[in-house]
Design a protein around this motif. Sequence first.
Motif, PDB file in Angstrom:
ATOM      1  N   TYR A 271     -21.613  13.497  13.226  1.00  0.00           N
ATOM      2  CA  TYR A 271     -20.172  13.400  13.027  1.00  0.00           C
ATOM      3  C   TYR A 271     -19.847  14.171  11.743  1.00  0.00           C
ATOM      4  O   TYR A 271     -20.627  14.153  10.784  1.00  0.00           O
ATOM      5  N   ALA A 272     -18.712  14.831  11.708  1.00  0.00           N
ATOM      6  CA  ALA A 272     -18.288  15.579  10.519  1.00  0.00           C
ATOM      7  C   ALA A 272     -17.024  14.965   9.931  1.00  0.00           C
ATOM      8  O   ALA A 272     -16.117  14.584  10.665  1.00  0.00           O
ATOM      9  N   TRP A 273     -16.968  14.905   8.601  1.00  0.00           N
ATOM     10  CA  TRP A 273     -15.809  14.360   7.895  1.00  0.00           C
ATOM     11  C   TRP A 273     -15.440  15.256   6.728  1.00  0.00           C
ATOM     12  O   TRP A 273     -16.270  16.008   6.247  1.00  0.00           O
ATOM     13  N   THR A 274     -14.243  15.198   6.220  1.00  0.00           N
ATOM     14  CA  THR A 274     -13.029  14.652   6.820  1.00  0.00           C
ATOM     15  C   THR A 274     -12.062  15.813   7.001  1.00  0.00           C
ATOM     16  O   THR A 274     -11.823  16.571   6.049  1.00  0.00           O
ATOM     17  N   PHE A 275     -11.505  15.934   8.197  1.00  0.00           N
ATOM     18  CA  PHE A 275     -10.516  16.969   8.471  1.00  0.00           C
ATOM     19  C   PHE A 275      -9.183  16.532   7.867  1.00  0.00           C
ATOM     20  O   PHE A 275      -8.576  15.561   8.314  1.00  0.00           O
ATOM     21  N   GLN A 276      -8.741  17.264   6.845  1.00  0.00           N
ATOM     22  CA  GLN A 276      -7.433  17.054   6.226  1.00  0.00           C
ATOM     23  C   GLN A 276      -6.643  18.346   6.435  1.00  0.00           C
ATOM     24  O   GLN A 276      -6.702  19.259   5.629  1.00  0.00           O
ATOM     25  N   ASP A 277      -5.926  18.389   7.526  1.00  0.00           N
ATOM     26  CA  ASP A 277      -5.328  19.647   7.982  1.00  0.00           C
ATOM     27  C   ASP A 277      -4.333  20.239   6.989  1.00  0.00           C
ATOM     28  O   ASP A 277      -4.077  21.441   7.015  1.00  0.00           O
ATOM     29  N   ASP A 278      -3.767  19.403   6.116  1.00  0.00           N
ATOM     30  CA  ASP A 278      -2.786  19.880   5.147  1.00  0.00           C
ATOM     31  C   ASP A 278      -3.402  20.222   3.794  1.00  0.00           C
ATOM     32  O   ASP A 278      -2.689  20.546   2.845  1.00  0.00           O
ATOM     33  N   ALA A 279      -4.731  20.161   3.687  1.00  0.00           N
ATOM     34  CA  ALA A 279      -5.420  20.416   2.419  1.00  0.00           C
ATOM     35  C   ALA A 279      -6.057  21.805   2.430  1.00  0.00           C
ATOM     36  O   ALA A 279      -6.600  22.245   3.452  1.00  0.00           O
ATOM     37  N   THR A 280      -6.009  22.482   1.300  1.00  0.00           N
ATOM     38  CA  THR A 280      -6.571  23.833   1.225  1.00  0.00           C
ATOM     39  C   THR A 280      -8.065  23.837   1.486  1.00  0.00           C
ATOM     40  O   THR A 280      -8.609  24.823   2.000  1.00  0.00           O
ATOM     41  N   GLY A 281      -8.755  22.741   1.140  1.00  0.00           N
ATOM     42  CA  GLY A 281     -10.197  22.687   1.377  1.00  0.00           C
ATOM     43  C   GLY A 281     -10.548  22.824   2.840  1.00  0.00           C
ATOM     44  O   GLY A 281     -11.419  23.615   3.218  1.00  0.00           O
ATOM     45  N   THR A 282      -9.862  22.072   3.694  1.00  0.00           N
ATOM     46  CA  THR A 282     -10.099  22.161   5.135  1.00  0.00           C
ATOM     47  C   THR A 282      -9.637  23.504   5.674  1.00  0.00           C
ATOM     48  O   THR A 282     -10.326  24.138   6.492  1.00  0.00           O
TER      49      THR A 282
ATOM     50  N   ILE B  61       0.848  -1.187   0.000  1.00  0.00           N
ATOM     51  CA  ILE B  61       0.000   0.000   0.000  1.00  0.00           C
ATOM     52  C   ILE B  61       0.891   1.247   0.000  1.00  0.00           C
ATOM     53  O   ILE B  61       1.904   1.294   0.694  1.00  0.00           O
ATOM     54  N   ASN B  62       0.476   2.255  -0.765  1.00  0.00           N
ATOM     55  CA  ASN B  62       1.244   3.490  -0.891  1.00  0.00           C
ATOM     56  C   ASN B  62       0.553   4.649  -0.190  1.00  0.00           C
ATOM     57  O   ASN B  62      -0.667   4.618   0.030  1.00  0.00           O
ATOM     58  N   GLN B  63       1.319   5.676   0.124  1.00  0.00           N
ATOM     59  CA  GLN B  63       0.766   6.938   0.621  1.00  0.00           C
ATOM     60  C   GLN B  63       0.167   7.693  -0.569  1.00  0.00           C
ATOM     61  O   GLN B  63       0.864   8.013  -1.520  1.00  0.00           O
ATOM     62  N   VAL B  64      -1.117   7.946  -0.514  1.00  0.00           N
ATOM     63  CA  VAL B  64      -1.797   8.567  -1.656  1.00  0.00           C
ATOM     64  C   VAL B  64      -2.407   9.920  -1.311  1.00  0.00           C
ATOM     65  O   VAL B  64      -3.065  10.534  -2.139  1.00  0.00           O
ATOM     66  N   ARG B  65      -2.188  10.378  -0.087  1.00  0.00           N
ATOM     67  CA  ARG B  65      -2.789  11.637   0.359  1.00  0.00           C
ATOM     68  C   ARG B  65      -1.732  12.710   0.551  1.00  0.00           C
ATOM     69  O   ARG B  65      -0.714  12.461   1.186  1.00  0.00           O
ATOM     70  N   GLY B  66      -1.951  13.890   0.012  1.00  0.00           N
ATOM     71  CA  GLY B  66      -1.121  15.038   0.331  1.00  0.00           C
ATOM     72  C   GLY B  66       0.314  14.939  -0.156  1.00  0.00           C
ATOM     73  O   GLY B  66       1.016  13.978   0.167  1.00  0.00           O
ATOM     74  N   SER B  67       0.768  15.910  -0.908  1.00  0.00           N
ATOM     75  CA  SER B  67       2.111  15.878  -1.482  1.00  0.00           C
ATOM     76  C   SER B  67       3.204  15.989  -0.425  1.00  0.00           C
ATOM     77  O   SER B  67       4.355  15.625  -0.676  1.00  0.00           O
ATOM     78  N   THR B  68       2.872  16.482   0.765  1.00  0.00           N
ATOM     79  CA  THR B  68       3.885  16.655   1.809  1.00  0.00           C
ATOM     80  C   THR B  68       3.924  15.493   2.800  1.00  0.00           C
ATOM     81  O   THR B  68       4.759  15.497   3.707  1.00  0.00           O
ATOM     82  N   ARG B  69       3.062  14.524   2.636  1.00  0.00           N
ATOM     83  CA  ARG B  69       3.056  13.400   3.581  1.00  0.00           C
ATOM     84  C   ARG B  69       4.177  12.413   3.255  1.00  0.00           C
ATOM     85  O   ARG B  69       4.575  12.262   2.104  1.00  0.00           O
ATOM     86  N   PRO B  70       4.688  11.714   4.276  1.00  0.00           N
ATOM     87  CA  PRO B  70       5.837  10.829   4.076  1.00  0.00           C
ATOM     88  C   PRO B  70       5.560   9.727   3.051  1.00  0.00           C
ATOM     89  O   PRO B  70       4.483   9.123   3.048  1.00  0.00           O
ATOM     90  N   LYS B  71       6.548   9.472   2.190  1.00  0.00           N
ATOM     91  CA  LYS B  71       6.452   8.400   1.201  1.00  0.00           C
ATOM     92  C   LYS B  71       7.401   7.246   1.525  1.00  0.00           C
ATOM     93  O   LYS B  71       7.474   6.274   0.772  1.00  0.00           O
ATOM     94  N   MET B  72       8.103   7.359   2.633  1.00  0.00           N
ATOM     95  CA  MET B  72       9.134   6.381   2.967  1.00  0.00           C
ATOM     96  C   MET B  72       8.569   4.982   3.225  1.00  0.00           C
ATOM     97  O   MET B  72       9.312   3.993   3.172  1.00  0.00           O
ATOM     98  N   PHE B  73       7.268   4.905   3.522  1.00  0.00           N
ATOM     99  CA  PHE B  73       6.675   3.603   3.841  1.00  0.00           C
ATOM    100  C   PHE B  73       5.983   2.957   2.639  1.00  0.00           C
ATOM    101  O   PHE B  73       5.388   1.882   2.782  1.00  0.00           O
ATOM    102  N   ASP B  74       6.037   3.590   1.476  1.00  0.00           N
ATOM    103  CA  ASP B  74       5.325   3.071   0.310  1.00  0.00           C
ATOM    104  C   ASP B  74       5.745   1.636  -0.001  1.00  0.00           C
ATOM    105  O   ASP B  74       6.939   1.316  -0.098  1.00  0.00           O
ATOM    106  N   GLY B  75       4.739   0.776  -0.152  1.00  0.00           N
ATOM    107  CA  GLY B  75       4.970  -0.605  -0.522  1.00  0.00           C
ATOM    108  C   GLY B  75       5.404  -1.522   0.597  1.00  0.00           C
ATOM    109  O   GLY B  75       5.525  -2.739   0.395  1.00  0.00           O
ATOM    110  N   LEU B  76       5.637  -0.968   1.800  1.00  0.00           N
ATOM    111  CA  LEU B  76       6.165  -1.783   2.903  1.00  0.00           C
ATOM    112  C   LEU B  76       5.069  -2.513   3.679  1.00  0.00           C
ATOM    113  O   LEU B  76       5.332  -3.548   4.302  1.00  0.00           O
ATOM    114  N   PHE B  77       3.872  -1.960   3.670  1.00  0.00           N
ATOM    115  CA  PHE B  77       2.778  -2.532   4.442  1.00  0.00           C
ATOM    116  C   PHE B  77       1.690  -3.015   3.484  1.00  0.00           C
ATOM    117  O   PHE B  77       1.566  -2.506   2.367  1.00  0.00           O
TER     118      PHE B  77
END
Length: 339
Positions: free
Chosen positions: A286-297, A119-135
């Motif tokens: 309940y409210a969704w989804t808080f993406q603190d690094d996204a301009t929408g949120t 599984i890869n990191q698919v959210r946010g360009s600034t989120r860590p990619k170091m774990f891609d494919g490991l899990f």
Amino acid sequence: MYYLLFLIPIAFSSISPADYIAQSDRPKIAAHRGLCSIFPENTAQSFEGAMFQGTDFIELDVVLNKELQSHDTFMSSVSNIKSMPEFTSRKRKRTINGVVRDDWWLIDFTIDELKRVGINQVRGSTRPKMFDGLFTYPTLWEVLTQVRDFNNRTANQRNPNKKPVGILLEIKDYEYHLEYAGISIVEQVINELQNFGIGTIKDCKNVVPIVIMSFDMNAIKATRELTDLPRVFLMTGLQNQPSTFYAEATKYANIIGADLASVWNQKTQTTQPEVQLIKNNQMMVYAWTFQDDATGTQNMFNATIAKDIYYQAVKMNIHGLITEFSDVAIQYVQLYQNQ
């Protein structure tokens, strides 16, 4: 081989007695697909990170490969399946939610095969990619075991209120599974929970707190017939609903899970009036989804940093926040709720 489970329908009140879906001092915090601000979403590592940081719930998404859980019915958007030549021939076209998609579909893979996919990191360009494919993909049974064991191992001490971590379990693509597998994914999920020892709210107190969610009202209705576990109807566009919506929804759902724009007025920086209508009809919000690094949120709350986002979020006066940054959400919600 897929098989249909025949369960006896049971009628329940739509007012849930579950005491774990809300608390008086602050909104519940749910980690959307785990701590996916750091780890690839819907992985055991993402869930573990969120629990260790004190979340009230992890949120996970269930699709059918017998007991498998993952976010998407198709695989290319979250995994490294494209780089695996042994699975090239598995790509095929199917229709989902009225759209034809050419992709790899979880329903076509065995669990042993899926355990080889990363599984890869698919959210946010600034989120860590170091774990891609490991899990890789966990099964629903594995996640249930992980959460139960975490609660037992930590004696609930990682949670700020010293309560066990629960699971918001979203059932995905109800109609798709009926069409392509000939099986009710609702019945499959409820059966898996029952086999794990979670058939009712009462069981949750001794095992793992569970809440069932879906964007499909037919899935919510089917869940209500099989168990008294609390139910969240996920939706967008509260402002576009007819006046009869709330009285009808309360027959089946205990909680409305609405998009941020349905709950919060960006222009006035106040709670939308529909929130009170939900409460008046004896449902929670309940409210969704808080993406603190996204301009929408950030634009929604006129804020660019997490502490200001959650300062506004507390003003919503609702029951739960579903966020991809549960670690900072729990910190700031506690801080501001006590001011």
